[in-house]
Scaffold this motif. Sequence first.
Motif, PDB file in Angstrom:
ATOM      1  N   GLY A 194      50.060  20.160  55.620  1.00 51.20           N
ATOM      2  CA  GLY A 194      49.389  19.128  54.834  1.00 51.20           C
ATOM      3  C   GLY A 194      50.041  18.810  53.500  1.00 51.20           C
ATOM      4  O   GLY A 194      49.412  18.165  52.655  1.00 51.20           O
ATOM      5  N   PHE A 195      51.292  19.231  53.304  1.00 53.73           N
ATOM      6  CA  PHE A 195      51.939  18.914  52.032  1.00 53.73           C
ATOM      7  C   PHE A 195      52.185  17.418  51.942  1.00 53.73           C
ATOM      8  O   PHE A 195      52.812  16.828  52.830  1.00 53.73           O
TER       9      PHE A 195
ATOM     10  N   THR B 208      77.417  30.085  53.837  1.00 52.63           N
ATOM     11  CA  THR B 208      78.774  29.570  54.011  1.00 52.63           C
ATOM     12  C   THR B 208      78.819  28.076  54.328  1.00 52.63           C
ATOM     13  O   THR B 208      79.854  27.452  54.158  1.00 52.63           O
ATOM     14  N   GLY B 209      77.731  27.508  54.841  1.00 51.06           N
ATOM     15  CA  GLY B 209      77.778  26.111  55.286  1.00 51.06           C
ATOM     16  C   GLY B 209      76.653  25.293  54.705  1.00 51.06           C
ATOM     17  O   GLY B 209      76.465  25.248  53.491  1.00 51.06           O
ATOM     18  N   VAL B 210      75.897  24.665  55.582  1.00 47.69           N
ATOM     19  CA  VAL B 210      74.766  23.851  55.152  1.00 47.69           C
ATOM     20  C   VAL B 210      73.769  24.732  54.388  1.00 47.69           C
ATOM     21  O   VAL B 210      73.496  25.858  54.799  1.00 47.69           O
ATOM     22  N   VAL B 211      73.291  24.245  53.267  1.00 51.31           N
ATOM     23  CA  VAL B 211      72.195  24.913  52.551  1.00 51.31           C
ATOM     24  C   VAL B 211      71.105  23.880  52.298  1.00 51.31           C
ATOM     25  O   VAL B 211      71.384  22.680  52.211  1.00 51.31           O
ATOM     26  N   PHE B 212      69.873  24.364  52.208  1.00 52.27           N
ATOM     27  CA  PHE B 212      68.770  23.414  51.988  1.00 52.27           C
ATOM     28  C   PHE B 212      67.597  24.137  51.354  1.00 52.27           C
ATOM     29  O   PHE B 212      67.470  25.365  51.444  1.00 52.27           O
ATOM     30  N   GLU B 213      66.756  23.383  50.682  1.00 50.76           N
ATOM     31  CA  GLU B 213      65.500  23.927  50.201  1.00 50.76           C
ATOM     32  C   GLU B 213      64.503  22.808  50.062  1.00 50.76           C
ATOM     33  O   GLU B 213      64.866  21.642  49.890  1.00 50.76           O
ATOM     34  N   ALA B 214      63.217  23.169  50.153  1.00 49.67           N
ATOM     35  CA  ALA B 214      62.158  22.179  50.029  1.00 49.67           C
ATOM     36  C   ALA B 214      61.567  22.279  48.637  1.00 49.67           C
ATOM     37  O   ALA B 214      61.304  23.371  48.134  1.00 49.67           O
ATOM     38  N   ILE B 215      61.376  21.136  48.011  1.00 49.08           N
ATOM     39  CA  ILE B 215      60.755  21.125  46.688  1.00 49.08           C
ATOM     40  C   ILE B 215      59.537  20.212  46.713  1.00 49.08           C
ATOM     41  O   ILE B 215      59.436  19.311  47.543  1.00 49.08           O
ATOM     42  N   THR B 216      58.622  20.478  45.822  1.00 53.10           N
ATOM     43  CA  THR B 216      57.469  19.604  45.638  1.00 53.10           C
ATOM     44  C   THR B 216      57.171  19.558  44.151  1.00 53.10           C
ATOM     45  O   THR B 216      57.353  20.551  43.455  1.00 53.10           O
ATOM     46  N   PRO B 217      56.720  18.398  43.675  1.00 50.77           N
ATOM     47  CA  PRO B 217      56.419  18.275  42.247  1.00 50.77           C
ATOM     48  C   PRO B 217      55.322  19.244  41.794  1.00 50.77           C
ATOM     49  O   PRO B 217      55.167  19.488  40.606  1.00 50.77           O
ATOM     50  N   HIS B 218      54.584  19.782  42.764  1.00 48.23           N
ATOM     51  CA  HIS B 218      53.474  20.655  42.398  1.00 48.23           C
ATOM     52  C   HIS B 218      53.918  22.089  42.184  1.00 48.23           C
ATOM     53  O   HIS B 218      53.105  22.941  41.881  1.00 48.23           O
TER      54      HIS B 218
ATOM     55  N   ARG C  54      54.133  31.847  48.008  1.00 41.78           N
ATOM     56  CA  ARG C  54      54.217  30.576  47.282  1.00 41.78           C
ATOM     57  C   ARG C  54      53.496  29.470  48.027  1.00 41.78           C
ATOM     58  O   ARG C  54      52.779  28.672  47.422  1.00 41.78           O
ATOM     59  N   LEU C  55      53.712  29.407  49.347  1.00 39.35           N
ATOM     60  CA  LEU C  55      53.011  28.383  50.129  1.00 39.35           C
ATOM     61  C   LEU C  55      51.508  28.513  49.895  1.00 39.35           C
ATOM     62  O   LEU C  55      50.807  27.523  49.663  1.00 39.35           O
ATOM     63  N   HIS C  56      51.033  29.749  49.945  1.00 46.47           N
ATOM     64  CA  HIS C  56      49.609  30.002  49.759  1.00 46.47           C
ATOM     65  C   HIS C  56      49.148  29.563  48.364  1.00 46.47           C
ATOM     66  O   HIS C  56      48.143  28.866  48.217  1.00 46.47           O
ATOM     67  N   ASP C  57      49.893  29.947  47.342  1.00 46.08           N
ATOM     68  CA  ASP C  57      49.506  29.599  45.975  1.00 46.08           C
ATOM     69  C   ASP C  57      49.467  28.082  45.772  1.00 46.08           C
ATOM     70  O   ASP C  57      48.556  27.548  45.144  1.00 46.08           O
ATOM     71  N   VAL C  58      50.464  27.385  46.310  1.00 43.81           N
ATOM     72  CA  VAL C  58      50.499  25.927  46.138  1.00 43.81           C
ATOM     73  C   VAL C  58      49.377  25.272  46.934  1.00 43.81           C
ATOM     74  O   VAL C  58      48.714  24.349  46.456  1.00 43.81           O
TER      75      VAL C  58
ATOM     76  N   LEU D 177      46.572  22.727  45.571  1.00 51.78           N
ATOM     77  CA  LEU D 177      46.465  21.359  46.078  1.00 51.78           C
ATOM     78  C   LEU D 177      45.267  21.195  47.000  1.00 51.78           C
ATOM     79  O   LEU D 177      45.043  20.107  47.531  1.00 51.78           O
ATOM     80  N   ASN D 178      44.532  22.288  47.208  1.00 50.18           N
ATOM     81  CA  ASN D 178      43.369  22.240  48.079  1.00 50.18           C
ATOM     82  C   ASN D 178      43.743  21.820  49.497  1.00 50.18           C
ATOM     83  O   ASN D 178      43.078  20.995  50.108  1.00 50.18           O
ATOM     84  N   LEU D 179      44.809  22.389  50.004  1.00 50.83           N
ATOM     85  CA  LEU D 179      45.260  22.091  51.368  1.00 50.83           C
ATOM     86  C   LEU D 179      44.790  23.178  52.321  1.00 50.83           C
ATOM     87  O   LEU D 179      44.584  24.313  51.919  1.00 50.83           O
ATOM     88  N   GLY D 180      44.646  22.798  53.589  1.00 46.42           N
ATOM     89  CA  GLY D 180      44.324  23.766  54.625  1.00 46.42           C
ATOM     90  C   GLY D 180      42.845  24.086  54.668  1.00 46.42           C
ATOM     91  O   GLY D 180      42.093  23.756  53.755  1.00 46.42           O
ATOM     92  N   PRO D 181      42.418  24.744  55.747  1.00 43.02           N
ATOM     93  CA  PRO D 181      40.999  25.086  55.890  1.00 43.02           C
ATOM     94  C   PRO D 181      40.628  26.241  54.961  1.00 43.02           C
ATOM     95  O   PRO D 181      41.472  27.035  54.581  1.00 43.02           O
ATOM     96  N   ARG D 182      39.371  26.275  54.570  1.00 37.49           N
ATOM     97  CA  ARG D 182      38.910  27.354  53.693  1.00 37.49           C
ATOM     98  C   ARG D 182      37.719  28.076  54.287  1.00 37.49           C
ATOM     99  O   ARG D 182      36.610  28.015  53.738  1.00 37.49           O
ATOM    100  N   PRO D 183      37.883  28.719  55.422  1.00 35.36           N
ATOM    101  CA  PRO D 183      36.742  29.438  55.970  1.00 35.36           C
ATOM    102  C   PRO D 183      36.383  30.597  55.051  1.00 35.36           C
ATOM    103  O   PRO D 183      37.239  31.173  54.394  1.00 35.36           O
TER     104      PRO D 183
END
Length: 438
Positions: free
Chosen positions: A151-152, A279-289, A324-328, A332-338
């Motif tokens: 849900g990002f 050694t090759g392709v590198v990547f990372e995901a960023i979010t303003p939050h 980190r995923l959990h903290d963000v 952002l109030n994402l995901g279910p909150r049982p």
Amino acid sequence: MAIIQNVKGMRDHLPTDMMLRQYIVTTLTRISESRGFEPLQTPIIEYAETLEGKLGDDEKLIYRFEDHGGRRLALRYDQTVPLARVTAQYAGQLALPWRRYAYGPSYRGERPARGRYREFYQFDLDIVGSSSPLADAEIVAMLCEALTALGFPDFVTLLNHRQIIGGIARVSGLSEEAASGVYRAIDKFDKIGADGVRAELLKSGVDAAAADRILNLVQIDGAPADVLAALEQQLADDRRAIAAIANLRAVIAGLTAMGVPASQYRVAPRLARGLSYYTGVVFEAITPHWPEGSLLGGGRYDDLIGLFAGRNIPTVGLAFGIDRLHDVMLELNLGPRPRTTAVAFVTLFGPEQVADSLALATELRAAGINTLIALEPGNLGKQFKEADRRGVRFALVLGPDELTRNEVVIKDLQRGEQRSLPRAAIASLLAEALTEGK
RNA sequence: GUGCCUGUAGCUCAAUGGCAGAGCGCCUGACUGUGGAUCAGGAAGUUGUGGGUUCGAGCCCCAUCAGGCACCCCA
């Protein structure tokens, strides 16, 4: 007197947190298995020697100790080096290319901060034994798929290639040794800006002309095809960079063919990433939050496994930082909150009804309904209150009246509605409510 | 690992160097076949820990532990 305190940088994860964390892990597991990735679990403890010599400067963060037999041991620093060990150790049993996922804790003796802990959980995805750009594309596609599924709303995956950065350093007249300082400087671009990077470059001994050249190249921005075309022109003299650009083009073609929306990734020549084994392709995901750093990252490391296997085994992989995923997601109030794992709460009307009530709970569980039972008969008010406080949605009552009619009272604590229904109908009604709720 | 800030009830936070408090939450009752709302009552603290200064310390000083921020690095 016992110490009632967590060890520095180590955290307890109470039920409320765990339910969201498990949702994240379940989601990532589903995505992994949908692409045929297979689970792997390895011990948290490795021989210190296994981990040493792979991490560069970070090696001082490794937790080391000696066991009762005098063995030099260490807590794993990530799940990538253990993967390399396993790949070498079971070379005869593992058919390559091998797609593997792994979830568990790793340990680094860093100074803790927000989103940074000494014990932290990662969900790793790797494709071992393939140098195909489709392997890189598949990993990046899964990254985008996962963040979308969680849900990002506005993440971007930055893509780069180690040999593009290397080419930038080389055409600017820098030696291989000077290059690592350059990587570190440009990786901070988003944090300290162009002037900050320039200052860092000068400080690390790069002359002003080279620094300007680097800054110029690193700031190239735009649509992936345009960025790569511009880089191709600028780095035309560097054969390795040209090959890297062709490689990135193939990766992006793969992403497009896999249906990844173009809005979810960019080519960013300033992305360096710290781990020395890429050694090759590198990547990372960023979010303003999450300005503190990347949510997750990965890349291709074609040489690491060779250190164990004695032959070249090209690999590309990714690690999700679950903490980190959990903290963000919390922010952002994402995901279910049982608030609980149970759907139904079976009350105990009185001592005479205990056996029937417990039998009802067993029936519900057999039908796949998570069911909590009261432990003290009598005082229904208290039992309803307990069900409500726990966050269980449905309370069930099996009193003398219901028993003679073979019915069950079911109360929806969320809506405040109550009905008396035939006992046989309860399970299917709850199952229905469950699927509706989703 | 270096520098800075913070630490008071389960949680969020008050308290000029002078009697440790509030809101929320929790428990009991109003309500022996029904939670939430309301009302009444109640429990709850070695002020992170250990020293020091002072007639007197939650407040000042030192140490230590933990958390946060900036470096460093990274998930």
